[in-house]
Design an enzyme around this catalytic site. Structure first.
Site, PDB file in Angstrom:
ATOM      1  N   LYS A 251       0.848  -1.192   0.000  1.00  0.00           N
ATOM      2  CA  LYS A 251       0.000   0.000   0.000  1.00  0.00           C
ATOM      3  C   LYS A 251       0.880   1.238   0.000  1.00  0.00           C
ATOM      4  O   LYS A 251       1.724   1.410   0.883  1.00  0.00           O
ATOM      5  CB  LYS A 251      -0.906  -0.001   1.233  1.00  0.00           C
ATOM      6  CG  LYS A 251      -1.717   1.271   1.425  1.00  0.00           C
ATOM      7  CD  LYS A 251      -2.468   1.252   2.768  1.00  0.00           C
ATOM      8  CE  LYS A 251      -3.090   2.597   3.080  1.00  0.00           C
ATOM      9  NZ  LYS A 251      -3.719   2.628   4.424  1.00  0.00           N
ATOM     10  N   ASP A 256      -2.748  10.600   3.432  1.00  0.00           N
ATOM     11  CA  ASP A 256      -4.129  10.179   3.645  1.00  0.00           C
ATOM     12  C   ASP A 256      -4.866  11.207   4.495  1.00  0.00           C
ATOM     13  O   ASP A 256      -4.682  11.279   5.705  1.00  0.00           O
ATOM     14  CB  ASP A 256      -4.146   8.809   4.337  1.00  0.00           C
ATOM     15  CG  ASP A 256      -5.567   8.318   4.594  1.00  0.00           C
ATOM     16  OD1 ASP A 256      -6.498   8.853   3.978  1.00  0.00           O
ATOM     17  OD2 ASP A 256      -5.718   7.387   5.412  1.00  0.00           O
ATOM     18  N   LYS A 263     -10.080  13.179   8.412  1.00  0.00           N
ATOM     19  CA  LYS A 263      -9.470  12.897   9.713  1.00  0.00           C
ATOM     20  C   LYS A 263      -9.327  14.188  10.519  1.00  0.00           C
ATOM     21  O   LYS A 263      -8.999  15.237   9.950  1.00  0.00           O
ATOM     22  CB  LYS A 263      -8.067  12.303   9.533  1.00  0.00           C
ATOM     23  CG  LYS A 263      -7.983  10.939   8.883  1.00  0.00           C
ATOM     24  CD  LYS A 263      -6.519  10.550   8.692  1.00  0.00           C
ATOM     25  CE  LYS A 263      -6.360   9.249   7.937  1.00  0.00           C
ATOM     26  NZ  LYS A 263      -6.680   8.080   8.763  1.00  0.00           N
ATOM     27  N   ASP A 274       1.672   6.648   5.424  1.00  0.00           N
ATOM     28  CA  ASP A 274       0.695   5.640   5.038  1.00  0.00           C
ATOM     29  C   ASP A 274       1.140   4.865   3.794  1.00  0.00           C
ATOM     30  O   ASP A 274       0.431   3.967   3.345  1.00  0.00           O
ATOM     31  CB  ASP A 274      -0.675   6.301   4.802  1.00  0.00           C
ATOM     32  CG  ASP A 274      -1.829   5.341   5.040  1.00  0.00           C
ATOM     33  OD1 ASP A 274      -1.637   4.351   5.772  1.00  0.00           O
ATOM     34  OD2 ASP A 274      -2.921   5.583   4.508  1.00  0.00           O
ATOM     35  N   ASP A 333     -12.269   6.855   4.499  1.00  0.00           N
ATOM     36  CA  ASP A 333     -10.965   6.661   5.141  1.00  0.00           C
ATOM     37  C   ASP A 333     -10.550   5.194   5.148  1.00  0.00           C
ATOM     38  O   ASP A 333      -9.524   4.841   5.718  1.00  0.00           O
ATOM     39  CB  ASP A 333     -10.991   7.215   6.573  1.00  0.00           C
ATOM     40  CG  ASP A 333      -9.594   7.480   7.120  1.00  0.00           C
ATOM     41  OD1 ASP A 333      -8.652   7.584   6.297  1.00  0.00           O
ATOM     42  OD2 ASP A 333      -9.430   7.575   8.346  1.00  0.00           O
ATOM     43  N   GLU A 335      -9.578   3.748   2.477  1.00  0.00           N
ATOM     44  CA  GLU A 335      -9.103   3.794   1.091  1.00  0.00           C
ATOM     45  C   GLU A 335      -8.039   2.746   0.800  1.00  0.00           C
ATOM     46  O   GLU A 335      -7.850   2.343  -0.351  1.00  0.00           O
ATOM     47  CB  GLU A 335      -8.564   5.198   0.768  1.00  0.00           C
ATOM     48  CG  GLU A 335      -7.106   5.462   1.110  1.00  0.00           C
ATOM     49  CD  GLU A 335      -6.782   5.365   2.597  1.00  0.00           C
ATOM     50  OE1 GLU A 335      -5.629   5.011   2.919  1.00  0.00           O
ATOM     51  OE2 GLU A 335      -7.657   5.633   3.426  1.00  0.00           O
ATOM     52  N   ARG A 337      -7.809  -0.461   1.480  1.00  0.00           N
ATOM     53  CA  ARG A 337      -8.326  -1.718   0.913  1.00  0.00           C
ATOM     54  C   ARG A 337      -8.838  -1.510  -0.517  1.00  0.00           C
ATOM     55  O   ARG A 337      -8.896  -2.461  -1.293  1.00  0.00           O
ATOM     56  CB  ARG A 337      -9.404  -2.307   1.819  1.00  0.00           C
ATOM     57  CG  ARG A 337     -10.679  -1.519   1.938  1.00  0.00           C
ATOM     58  CD  ARG A 337     -11.466  -1.887   3.189  1.00  0.00           C
ATOM     59  NE  ARG A 337     -10.811  -1.349   4.394  1.00  0.00           N
ATOM     60  CZ  ARG A 337     -11.224  -1.571   5.637  1.00  0.00           C
ATOM     61  NH1 ARG A 337     -12.261  -2.349   5.848  1.00  0.00           N
ATOM     62  NH2 ARG A 337     -10.585  -1.042   6.666  1.00  0.00           N
TER      63      ARG A 337
END
Length: 484
Positions: A251, A256, A263, A274, A333, A335, A337
């Protein structure tokens, strides 16, 4: 690793160490004979009302008459690798803090334990001596120039250790890079250079390519960024003598925000990290290449940002994935997956023997385990013992979680084939794995690694920096297991 390694089979003594300024003494018990500077050590132990045996819990640093410092630690046979790495990290910390240019590692004990102690101490010393990027005006870089191991001479040249250090350092360097210096465009440029330098096959699936393929889950996340610079990058190391074919998926969310489900500031801090899963993948690929392991290794990196804007995906959108499955978006959030789903499909279509993915994916895994270890979930229960054993060998602890299909009922959707997640967040680490498993084709064996321990204040195991490169050592140990 740029430091020159010297090996001396003879046990170190005060005469051979008379010019040394930074020394690490790795003992196996209180019965080790002829410990250099024993009188000085006993004097300090008496002064602080401690005993030699206490060194198996707390290392001790000693100032020597010649102006040098010596750090003493006992690694007894009952300690596992994580515990040994932790003690060695504490022992080497004052030496690294002085930015030593030369370190003498002195191992003692029976021949059966010397190699393990020498490898572990060499790894901990060199991985912590590696420089990470700094933007401080007064930052001064002092490079470790040489390491001498006394008391044991290996037949090998520590290639495996050096490769692991290189992979871990690359992972940490990329992960701590500020987000304005590691946008998807800049990240892709760095990866292209790494591919050129290391002879990896390199292919990019940019937004236009992914639209033609129908990779809707990846595009849903990527479309929120003003610059349409997201891509799935595919790298391959393919030696002529390859005996296995393994795929690594990472990933790579360069920042993010949480998207429309924005967030709060507290939880957005540090979200440039991230992309750590992709950095782990690159670290493993680099280490495998340097070790010249006889495996074909595909590395698939899902590189994007999760931004908010007029085109960003939103709750209740229905997205069609590369494999044709429709997905109801529940939380923007979640995202990670989404970008991994299409990437896992692409990886599985190459028919590897195994897929291993790495991702800083869920807060619920941190709730379950804290940031001291990471969670793994696999669609092959028979691999669980091998997986956890690889973590023990590497000193990077992993815990297995279930992959039972009754969790799927929580992801039932009234308007699509599957929900992306739930809103309550309960067991989200398991729901995420059940979701991702829907996008793996050809019944490919798969291990999902949720990197809850990617960042821990004060370091973890062998590594002193908060961003610790967890996963590179575990991945390498797992690959070595699979080769056997």
């Amino acid at each position: 690793m740029s430091a020159k390694l010297r090996q001396n089979a003879a046990i170190a003594n005060e005469n051979t160490l008379k010019d040394s300024k930074h020394m690490l003494f790795v003992l196996s018990s209180i019965d080790d004979k002829n410990i250099p500077f024993k009188d000085n050590l006993d004097t300090k132990l008496k002064r602080i009302k401690s005993k030699l045996n206490d060194l198996n819990k707390t290392p001790l640093v000693l100032d020597l008459p010649n102006g040098g410092i010596a750090s003493y630690v006992i690694l007894d046979s009952q300690l596992n690798m994580f515990q040994r790495h932790t003690l060695l990290r504490k022992a080497i910390k004052p030496i690294i803090a002085e930015q030593a240019e030369k370190i003498d590692i002195c191992v003692f004990g029976e021949e059966t334990v010397k190699e393990a102690h020498a490898c572990a101490a060499y790894y901990v010393a060199t991985v912590n001596a590696s420089e990470l990027p700094s933007r401080k005006k007064e930052h001064k870089q002092h490079i470790l120039k040489s390491v001498t191991i006394h008391g044991y001479k290996a037949a090998h040249d520590y290639t495996y250790v050096n490769a692991r250090v290189a992979g871990n350092t690359l992972c940490r360097e990329l992960t701590v890079t500020p987000p304005n210096e590691l946008t998807p465009t800049l990240y892709r440029q760095k990866i292209a250079k790494l591919a050129l330098d290391n002879g990896w096959d390199h292919k990019e699936y940019d937004i236009n390519s992914l639209k033609k393929l129908g990779a809707g889950t990846f595009i849903a996340v990527a479309q929120g960024s003003d610059q349409q610079d997201a891509a799935i990058v595919h790298l391959t190391y393919d030696p002529a003598n390859a005996k296995k074919h393994i795929a690594i998926v990472g990933k790579g969310i360069c920042f993010d925000t949480g998207g429309h489900n924005l967030k709060p500031a507290k939880y957005m801090q540090g979200m440039h990290e991230d992309m750590n899963g992709s950095a782990v993948g690159l670290g493993i690929l680099l280490a495998v290449t340097e070790m010249q392991l006889p495996i074909k290794l595909d590395c698939w990196l899902a590189i994007a940002q999760n931004h908010i804007g007029p085109n960003a995906f939103k709750q209740n959108d229905v997205i069609t994935a590369l494999n044709g499955m429709t997905i109801e978006v529940v939380h923007t959030d979640a995202e990670g997956r989404m970008v991994l789903a299409d990437t896992l499909t692409l990886a599985s279509r190459k028919n590897p023997d195994l897929i291993i993915d790495f991702a800083t994916l869920t807060g619920s895994m941190i709730t379950a385990l804290s940031n001291r270890m990471s969670g793994v979930i696999t669609n092959r229960p028979e691999l669980i013992n091998m997986i956890t054993n690889a973590g023990m060998i590497a000193g990077e602890r992993v815990v297995s979680f279930p992959y039972d299909d009754d969790f799927d009922s929580e992801l039932d959707s009234d308007i699509a084939d599957i929900k992306q997640c739930t809103l309550d967040g309960e067991a989200d680490h398991i729901h995420a794995a059940r979701f991702l498993g829907k996008f793996i084709e050809n019944n490919t064996p798969w291990i999902h690694t949720d990197l809850s321990s990617a960042n821990r204040k004060g370091g973890l195991g062998a590594v002193e920096s908060d961003t610790n490169g967890f996963g590179v050592g575990f991945g390498l140990a797992l690959i070595k297991h699979l080769m056997n």
